[in-house]
Design a protein around this motif. Structure first.
Motif, PDB file in Angstrom:
ATOM      1  N   ASP A  68      30.841 -32.197 -31.121  1.00 22.86           N
ATOM      2  CA  ASP A  68      30.567 -32.410 -32.284  1.00 22.86           C
ATOM      3  C   ASP A  68      29.287 -32.594 -32.376  1.00 22.86           C
ATOM      4  O   ASP A  68      28.679 -31.623 -33.500  1.00 22.86           O
ATOM      5  CB  ASP A  68      31.677 -32.908 -32.784  1.00 22.86           C
ATOM      6  N   GLN A  69      28.557 -33.776 -32.584  1.00 21.51           N
ATOM      7  CA  GLN A  69      27.302 -33.919 -32.876  1.00 21.51           C
ATOM      8  C   GLN A  69      26.845 -33.189 -32.082  1.00 21.51           C
ATOM      9  O   GLN A  69      25.745 -32.761 -32.699  1.00 21.51           O
ATOM     10  CB  GLN A  69      27.324 -35.490 -31.367  1.00 21.51           C
ATOM     11  N   PHE A  70      26.762 -32.625 -31.062  1.00 20.07           N
ATOM     12  CA  PHE A  70      25.636 -31.496 -30.090  1.00 20.07           C
ATOM     13  C   PHE A  70      25.670 -30.202 -31.900  1.00 20.07           C
ATOM     14  O   PHE A  70      24.586 -29.787 -31.457  1.00 20.07           O
ATOM     15  CB  PHE A  70      25.814 -31.051 -29.081  1.00 20.07           C
TER      16      PHE A  70
ATOM     17  N   ALA B 157      14.109 -24.284 -35.830  1.00 17.27           N
ATOM     18  CA  ALA B 157      12.814 -23.841 -35.867  1.00 17.27           C
ATOM     19  C   ALA B 157      13.198 -22.281 -34.682  1.00 17.27           C
ATOM     20  O   ALA B 157      12.820 -21.779 -34.194  1.00 17.27           O
ATOM     21  CB  ALA B 157      11.866 -24.517 -35.607  1.00 17.27           C
ATOM     22  N   ARG B 158      13.534 -23.768 -32.656  1.00 16.59           N
ATOM     23  CA  ARG B 158      13.206 -22.288 -32.012  1.00 16.59           C
ATOM     24  C   ARG B 158      14.525 -22.725 -31.821  1.00 16.59           C
ATOM     25  O   ARG B 158      15.220 -23.576 -31.459  1.00 16.59           O
ATOM     26  CB  ARG B 158      11.943 -23.113 -31.118  1.00 16.59           C
ATOM     27  N   ARG B 159      14.840 -21.583 -30.768  1.00 16.94           N
ATOM     28  CA  ARG B 159      16.201 -21.575 -29.725  1.00 16.94           C
ATOM     29  C   ARG B 159      15.861 -20.663 -28.195  1.00 16.94           C
ATOM     30  O   ARG B 159      16.701 -21.400 -27.640  1.00 16.94           O
ATOM     31  CB  ARG B 159      17.412 -21.085 -30.275  1.00 16.94           C
ATOM     32  N   GLU B 160      14.489 -21.704 -27.689  1.00 18.16           N
ATOM     33  CA  GLU B 160      14.363 -21.211 -26.121  1.00 18.16           C
ATOM     34  C   GLU B 160      14.122 -23.197 -26.231  1.00 18.16           C
ATOM     35  O   GLU B 160      13.618 -23.421 -26.100  1.00 18.16           O
ATOM     36  CB  GLU B 160      13.036 -20.831 -26.313  1.00 18.16           C
ATOM     37  N   ILE B 161      14.302 -22.976 -24.597  1.00 12.12           N
ATOM     38  CA  ILE B 161      14.114 -24.206 -24.314  1.00 12.12           C
ATOM     39  C   ILE B 161      13.706 -23.770 -22.891  1.00 12.12           C
ATOM     40  O   ILE B 161      14.404 -23.707 -21.949  1.00 12.12           O
ATOM     41  CB  ILE B 161      15.672 -25.134 -23.605  1.00 12.12           C
TER      42      ILE B 161
ATOM     43  N   ARG C  66      26.743 -23.464 -24.937  1.00 14.10           N
ATOM     44  CA  ARG C  66      27.501 -23.907 -25.901  1.00 14.10           C
ATOM     45  C   ARG C  66      27.553 -24.093 -26.383  1.00 14.10           C
ATOM     46  O   ARG C  66      28.240 -23.959 -27.883  1.00 14.10           O
ATOM     47  CB  ARG C  66      28.019 -25.607 -24.926  1.00 14.10           C
ATOM     48  N   TYR C  67      25.813 -24.370 -27.087  1.00 11.93           N
ATOM     49  CA  TYR C  67      25.094 -24.813 -28.433  1.00 11.93           C
ATOM     50  C   TYR C  67      23.892 -23.312 -28.708  1.00 11.93           C
ATOM     51  O   TYR C  67      23.742 -23.274 -29.286  1.00 11.93           O
ATOM     52  CB  TYR C  67      24.227 -25.716 -28.630  1.00 11.93           C
ATOM     53  N   GLY C  68      24.478 -21.916 -28.081  1.00 10.84           N
ATOM     54  CA  GLY C  68      23.107 -21.051 -28.498  1.00 10.84           C
ATOM     55  C   GLY C  68      22.085 -21.427 -28.219  1.00 10.84           C
ATOM     56  O   GLY C  68      21.458 -20.492 -29.340  1.00 10.84           O
ATOM     57  N   LEU C  69      21.603 -21.891 -27.452  1.00 10.37           N
ATOM     58  CA  LEU C  69      20.292 -21.881 -26.858  1.00 10.37           C
ATOM     59  C   LEU C  69      19.916 -20.785 -25.366  1.00 10.37           C
ATOM     60  O   LEU C  69      20.916 -20.107 -25.374  1.00 10.37           O
ATOM     61  CB  LEU C  69      19.616 -23.498 -26.093  1.00 10.37           C
ATOM     62  N   THR C  70      18.795 -20.443 -25.500  1.00  5.56           N
ATOM     63  CA  THR C  70      18.699 -19.557 -24.220  1.00  5.56           C
ATOM     64  C   THR C  70      17.660 -20.639 -23.475  1.00  5.56           C
ATOM     65  O   THR C  70      16.544 -21.582 -23.786  1.00  5.56           O
ATOM     66  CB  THR C  70      17.679 -18.654 -24.540  1.00  5.56           C
ATOM     67  N   GLN C  71      17.863 -20.694 -21.968  1.00  6.59           N
ATOM     68  CA  GLN C  71      17.373 -21.518 -20.872  1.00  6.59           C
ATOM     69  C   GLN C  71      16.335 -20.231 -20.409  1.00  6.59           C
ATOM     70  O   GLN C  71      16.847 -19.800 -19.697  1.00  6.59           O
ATOM     71  CB  GLN C  71      18.091 -22.185 -20.304  1.00  6.59           C
ATOM     72  N   VAL C  72      15.340 -20.820 -20.655  1.00  5.59           N
ATOM     73  CA  VAL C  72      14.484 -20.446 -19.793  1.00  5.59           C
ATOM     74  C   VAL C  72      13.768 -20.932 -18.671  1.00  5.59           C
ATOM     75  O   VAL C  72      13.052 -22.423 -18.995  1.00  5.59           O
ATOM     76  CB  VAL C  72      12.860 -20.031 -20.239  1.00  5.59           C
ATOM     77  N   SER C  73      14.124 -21.498 -17.105  1.00  4.74           N
ATOM     78  CA  SER C  73      13.483 -22.069 -16.208  1.00  4.74           C
ATOM     79  C   SER C  73      12.579 -21.259 -15.966  1.00  4.74           C
ATOM     80  O   SER C  73      11.835 -20.161 -14.969  1.00  4.74           O
ATOM     81  CB  SER C  73      14.975 -22.526 -15.307  1.00  4.74           C
ATOM     82  N   ILE C  74      11.811 -22.728 -14.979  1.00  4.17           N
ATOM     83  CA  ILE C  74      10.560 -22.388 -13.895  1.00  4.17           C
ATOM     84  C   ILE C  74      11.046 -21.618 -12.765  1.00  4.17           C
ATOM     85  O   ILE C  74      10.297 -21.097 -12.354  1.00  4.17           O
ATOM     86  CB  ILE C  74       9.638 -23.333 -14.150  1.00  4.17           C
ATOM     87  N   THR C  75      12.209 -22.446 -12.218  1.00  9.17           N
ATOM     88  CA  THR C  75      12.885 -22.409 -10.735  1.00  9.17           C
ATOM     89  C   THR C  75      14.373 -22.310 -11.284  1.00  9.17           C
ATOM     90  O   THR C  75      14.769 -22.498 -12.116  1.00  9.17           O
ATOM     91  CB  THR C  75      11.657 -23.272 -10.157  1.00  9.17           C
TER      92      THR C  75
END
Length: 313
Positions: free
Chosen positions: A192-194, A202-206, A219-228
């Motif tokens: 619930d906290q998350f 303001a942004r949703r990409e990590i 789970r929390y509606g974000l988008t992961q952009v990973s280097i590897t």
């Protein structure tokens, strides 16, 4: 991920048998020592669950040392012997090849593969160009193993573990059930906290060092952009770095995340290129206590995310 060679594994197994037979250890019977169920866990998030649910009724041995990178763990004879003596072995099949081999050969029906208790996500795409080996991209049979970073799925695993502990040690069934229920409530509150803190950002990409945060992002509606990709030690190809840099600039990313157990150099290089800062986002795979636990680690991640993504409280 390094795989044990057959000859090496056979030698480890033989030595483990010698350790089990000849070394001075407390007497064991049917997976118990001094009335406590012997539980062996593969790495920190599973150890945390076993300790929280088992309490004083269990004795927990972790196969991954605190602060160690769990992906490449290799077992010594005494660790293999602990699997032989265990009443329950808790692991995630496909994540640690040496553990998988030891469980298959030594644990019999005493192994609990937590991947079988919850739906795993596919490995995230978009990391083409890294230099990962074929074996590292086959982790968990094409599924992402970092399931504990979703508190909701982690709670499901906790419930399944409580049931298996009760099956192995019926005398403490009510204790395991009560402790699992309390832990489930705490994980629901964390979820619930998350959800509340990450609802308006303001942004949703990590942008992350390796692809460990797909469950959290999903789970929390974000988008992961990973280097590897899934392997934290993989070296990204130049075209992958260029693609991530372009995406970071397009989305006005302010923070490039790195991990505590992996060198931050690549993240720092990328941050300089796009004019961002760096911060830690911890996958909690090799967390050290008493410096923290699962909950403090996750709340630290939440604080880092809310700052990086410009979330309102």
């Amino acid at each position: 991920m390094r795989l044990c060679r057959p000859a090496t594994w056979m030698a480890v197994a033989l030595l483990a048998s010698s350790v089990a037979a000849g070394c001075a250890r407390p007497a064991t019977a049917s997976g118990f020592t001094a009335g406590r169920l012997n539980v062996v866990t593969a790495f920190y998030p599973l150890r945390f669950l076993a300790a929280q649910i088992g309490g004083d009724a269990v004795s927990v041995t972790d196969l991954t040392k605190p602060g160690a990178e769990p992906h490449d763990v290799e077992l010594n004879p005494r660790q293999v012997a602990s699997i032989v003596d265990a009443g329950l072995v808790v692991y995630l099949k496909g994540f640690q090849s040496a553990v998988d081999q030891a469980v298959a050969q030594e644990a019999g029906d005493r192994g609990l593969d937590v991947a079988s208790t919850v739906r795993l996500l596919p490995l995230s795409t978009g990391t083409e160009g890294s230099t990962e080996s074929d074996s590292s991209t086959e982790i968990a049979h094409g599924r992402d193993p970092h399931v504990w970073l979703d508190p909701n799925r982690y709670a499901t695993i906790a419930d399944a573990l409580a049931a298996r502990l009760a099956a192995a040690d019926p005398a403490h069934t009510s204790t395991y059930a009560a402790r699992a229920a309390a832990l489930h409530t705490m994980l629901d509150a964390l979820d619930d906290q998350f959800a509340a803190r990450l609802r308006t950002c303001a942004r949703r990409e990590i942008v992350t060092g390796h692809s460990a945060f797909n469950y959290l992002a999903t789970r929390y509606g974000l988008t992961q952009v990973s280097i590897t990709g899934i392997s934290p030690e993989a070296e990204p190809a130049p075209r992958r770095l260029a693609a991530v840099a372009a995406e970071a600039q397009r989305t006005h990313t302010t923070t490039i995340f790195f991990e505590t157990l992996v060198s931050p150099k690549v993240a720092e290089t990328l941050a300089r290129e796009v004019g961002a800062t760096t911060a830690v986002l911890d996958p909690l795979e090799g967390l050290t206590e008493p410096g923290g636990d699962y909950f403090s680690g996750m709340r630290g991640n939440l604080a880092a995310l809310t700052t990086a993504l410009g979330c309102t409280t």
